[in-house]
Design a protein around this motif. Structure first.
Motif: not given
Length: 179
Positions: A41-48, A107-109, A120-131
């Motif tokens: 319900a919260k996600l639907e509210s955020i999306s709306a 996205r943050a909500e 949030p990850p930089p530039d909207g990309g996926p989070p960094p994952a180590g070496p």
């Protein structure tokens, strides 16, 4: 000794379809196939709210044009990716920037709604994952053979918030299989 065991087995086999029928539907929240109802319900509210805010960032003429493009997608005469590109070409730089700000906020909500507190990850990309492994992809990049991560666009965001989950599933089902 064999008779009670046999009766127990017959009862168990006869009752198993009833137990299966009593299971919640996929995605109902209690089966591990989706978020719990409160989170959903919260996600639907955020999306709306994101949809309303995204469209509010557009001029009336561009809002109508975006709605016409979305109508073509739902009618099946235009694929969502091409529609997103058309919307990106239509919007002014200021409109695109405002829509992307709405996308970042939503996205943050959503991350908070899911219980994540990581930045949030930089530039909207996926989070960094180590070496990376010696012969693997760069950190945070897709695994070999996966689709490349695309930078979020205003047109893509407006397409995403304009289609219902049912419409998105129908479009995916109608899409020809990839080679």
């Amino acid at each position: 000794m064999k008779r009670p065991f046999l009766v127990l087995m017959v009862a168990a086999l006869a009752g198993s379809p009833l137990l299966a029928a009593a299971q919640p539907a996929p995605g109902a929240g209690g089966d591990g196939m989706g978020p719990p109802p409160a989170v959903r319900a919260k996600l639907e509210s955020i999306s709306a709210q994101a949809k309303a805010d995204g469209y509010a960032a557009l001029s009336p003429a561009h809002r109508a044009a975006v709605q016409a493009i979305v109508a073509k997608v739902t009618a099946g005469s235009l694929d969502p990716h091409s529609a997103g590109e058309q919307i990106d070409a239509l919007l002014t730089p200021d409109e695109s920037q405002a829509v992307l700000a709405v996308a970042t906020k939503s996205r943050a909500e959503m991350r908070v709604a899911f219980g994540g507190s990581a930045p949030p990850p930089p530039d909207g990309g996926p989070p960094p994952a180590g070496p990376p492994p010696a012969d693997g992809p760069p950190p945070g990049g897709p695994p070999p053979g996966a689709h490349e991560h695309r930078k979020p666009t205003a047109g893509g965001f407006l397409m995403r918030v304009s289609l219902t989950p049912e419409q998105m599933r129908a479009l995916r089902a109608a899409r020809p299989p990839s080679p």
